[in-house]
Scaffold this motif. Sequence first.
Motif, PDB file in Angstrom:
ATOM      1  N   ILE A  14       2.472 -19.975 -23.303  1.00 28.05           N
ATOM      2  CA  ILE A  14       2.923 -19.621 -21.951  1.00 28.05           C
ATOM      3  C   ILE A  14       2.282 -18.324 -21.479  1.00 28.05           C
ATOM      4  O   ILE A  14       1.965 -18.151 -20.292  1.00 28.05           O
ATOM      5  CB  ILE A  14       4.468 -19.523 -21.936  1.00 28.05           C
ATOM      6  CG1 ILE A  14       5.088 -20.908 -22.137  1.00 28.05           C
ATOM      7  CG2 ILE A  14       4.974 -18.920 -20.639  1.00 28.05           C
ATOM      8  CD1 ILE A  14       6.603 -20.889 -22.264  1.00 28.05           C
ATOM      9  N   SER A  15       2.066 -17.402 -22.409  1.00 25.76           N
ATOM     10  CA  SER A  15       1.472 -16.112 -22.024  1.00 25.76           C
ATOM     11  C   SER A  15      -0.041 -16.190 -21.802  1.00 25.76           C
ATOM     12  O   SER A  15      -0.650 -15.194 -21.398  1.00 25.76           O
ATOM     13  CB  SER A  15       1.783 -15.076 -23.112  1.00 25.76           C
ATOM     14  OG  SER A  15       1.202 -15.476 -24.356  1.00 25.76           O
ATOM     15  N   PRO A  54      -3.368 -24.077 -17.636  1.00 25.43           N
ATOM     16  CA  PRO A  54      -3.060 -24.693 -16.339  1.00 25.43           C
ATOM     17  C   PRO A  54      -1.564 -24.616 -16.040  1.00 25.43           C
ATOM     18  O   PRO A  54      -0.739 -24.460 -16.939  1.00 25.43           O
ATOM     19  CB  PRO A  54      -3.528 -26.145 -16.520  1.00 25.43           C
ATOM     20  CG  PRO A  54      -3.539 -26.369 -17.986  1.00 25.43           C
ATOM     21  CD  PRO A  54      -3.876 -25.062 -18.609  1.00 25.43           C
ATOM     22  N   PRO A  55      -1.212 -24.744 -14.754  1.00 25.33           N
ATOM     23  CA  PRO A  55       0.222 -24.658 -14.383  1.00 25.33           C
ATOM     24  C   PRO A  55       1.077 -25.735 -15.050  1.00 25.33           C
ATOM     25  O   PRO A  55       2.236 -25.491 -15.387  1.00 25.33           O
ATOM     26  CB  PRO A  55       0.199 -24.818 -12.864  1.00 25.33           C
ATOM     27  CG  PRO A  55      -1.179 -24.426 -12.454  1.00 25.33           C
ATOM     28  CD  PRO A  55      -2.089 -24.826 -13.582  1.00 25.33           C
ATOM     29  N   GLU A  56       0.497 -26.934 -15.201  1.00 31.38           N
ATOM     30  CA  GLU A  56       1.288 -27.988 -15.842  1.00 31.38           C
ATOM     31  C   GLU A  56       1.662 -27.608 -17.269  1.00 31.38           C
ATOM     32  O   GLU A  56       2.780 -27.875 -17.737  1.00 31.38           O
ATOM     33  CB  GLU A  56       0.505 -29.306 -15.843  1.00 31.38           C
ATOM     34  CG  GLU A  56       0.242 -29.893 -14.472  1.00 31.38           C
ATOM     35  CD  GLU A  56      -0.954 -29.242 -13.793  1.00 31.38           C
ATOM     36  OE1 GLU A  56      -1.589 -28.358 -14.432  1.00 31.38           O
ATOM     37  OE2 GLU A  56      -1.243 -29.587 -12.630  1.00 31.38           O
ATOM     38  N   LEU A  57       0.724 -26.952 -17.963  1.00 27.77           N
ATOM     39  CA  LEU A  57       1.008 -26.532 -19.337  1.00 27.77           C
ATOM     40  C   LEU A  57       2.057 -25.420 -19.367  1.00 27.77           C
ATOM     41  O   LEU A  57       2.910 -25.378 -20.260  1.00 27.77           O
ATOM     42  CB  LEU A  57      -0.292 -26.067 -20.006  1.00 27.77           C
ATOM     43  CG  LEU A  57      -0.189 -25.729 -21.498  1.00 27.77           C
ATOM     44  CD1 LEU A  57       0.297 -26.935 -22.287  1.00 27.77           C
ATOM     45  CD2 LEU A  57      -1.535 -25.248 -22.033  1.00 27.77           C
ATOM     46  N   HIS A  58       1.998 -24.518 -18.365  1.00 29.50           N
ATOM     47  CA  HIS A  58       3.018 -23.471 -18.270  1.00 29.50           C
ATOM     48  C   HIS A  58       4.412 -24.086 -18.082  1.00 29.50           C
ATOM     49  O   HIS A  58       5.385 -23.669 -18.730  1.00 29.50           O
ATOM     50  CB  HIS A  58       2.686 -22.527 -17.106  1.00 29.50           C
ATOM     51  CG  HIS A  58       1.733 -21.440 -17.480  1.00 29.50           C
ATOM     52  ND1 HIS A  58       2.119 -20.286 -18.130  1.00 29.50           N
ATOM     53  CD2 HIS A  58       0.383 -21.327 -17.290  1.00 29.50           C
ATOM     54  CE1 HIS A  58       1.071 -19.510 -18.327  1.00 29.50           C
ATOM     55  NE2 HIS A  58      -0.011 -20.123 -17.822  1.00 29.50           N
ATOM     56  N   GLN A  59       4.495 -25.060 -17.163  1.00 29.02           N
ATOM     57  CA  GLN A  59       5.789 -25.685 -16.893  1.00 29.02           C
ATOM     58  C   GLN A  59       6.306 -26.440 -18.113  1.00 29.02           C
ATOM     59  O   GLN A  59       7.490 -26.365 -18.466  1.00 29.02           O
ATOM     60  CB  GLN A  59       5.654 -26.643 -15.701  1.00 29.02           C
ATOM     61  CG  GLN A  59       6.978 -27.257 -15.265  1.00 29.02           C
ATOM     62  CD  GLN A  59       7.971 -26.209 -14.788  1.00 29.02           C
ATOM     63  OE1 GLN A  59       7.570 -25.187 -14.201  1.00 29.02           O
ATOM     64  NE2 GLN A  59       9.250 -26.428 -15.063  1.00 29.02           N
ATOM     65  N   LEU A  60       5.395 -27.148 -18.790  1.00 33.44           N
ATOM     66  CA  LEU A  60       5.801 -27.867 -19.999  1.00 33.44           C
ATOM     67  C   LEU A  60       6.239 -26.896 -21.093  1.00 33.44           C
ATOM     68  O   LEU A  60       7.227 -27.138 -21.807  1.00 33.44           O
ATOM     69  CB  LEU A  60       4.634 -28.732 -20.487  1.00 33.44           C
ATOM     70  CG  LEU A  60       4.887 -29.520 -21.781  1.00 33.44           C
ATOM     71  CD1 LEU A  60       6.048 -30.487 -21.595  1.00 33.44           C
ATOM     72  CD2 LEU A  60       3.613 -30.260 -22.207  1.00 33.44           C
TER      73      LEU A  60
END
Length: 216
Positions: free
Chosen positions: A184-185, A190-196
């Motif tokens: 996350i850091s 990508p944003p999808e990976l952050h959300q997941l």
Amino acid sequence: RLTLLYGGMFLIAGIVLLSIIYMLAAQALHVGSELPFEIVSGKVTSEICSLPTNASPDAFNAAMNACVNNQRKAALDTLLNRSLLALVGLSVMAFAFGYAMAGRVLSPLGRITRTARRVAGTDLTRRIELDGPDDELKELADTFDDMLDRLERAFTAQQRFVGNASHELRTPLAINRTLLEVHISDPEAPPELHQLGKTLLATNERSEQLVEGLLL
């Protein structure tokens, strides 16, 4: 033990009571069998009853019979009163002796109760360790000690299991949390990976809370 103790108490009390009744009855019979009059110089005199001097033979005999009956009644009344006093005295002695013996016999139950209260305070190391003859109370105390031994072993095994389970369950969750926080850091993710990652991190936190609740 209790049967012999109480049987001996009743036997001793019965012997004492019979002895007292025998002595009182013997004294009453002695008094009641004495003639309440005596013949002196051809005349019938009495220090207990008032006998008529100038009376017909029937009246004189009736007075003598009444005097004898009064003496017997007085002897029986004396026997009854002294028997009641003896019964009261023996009752007081029996209650005092019974109270003392009950305190002595039931004292092991007090030790068992105090030990049970300490165990209720999560102190499983306490034992009764009652000394004395092999009677019912000794058997009860030994059984209670055996139960405490089994409880202590079970509690120790449970604590060991909780410690092992805590290590085995918390370590993977901590590793997952670290990996998710690293991903996350990452600013290039990508944003999808952050959300997941955030979703998985929240799920991991709930799993950690669930494990903490189970291992309390």
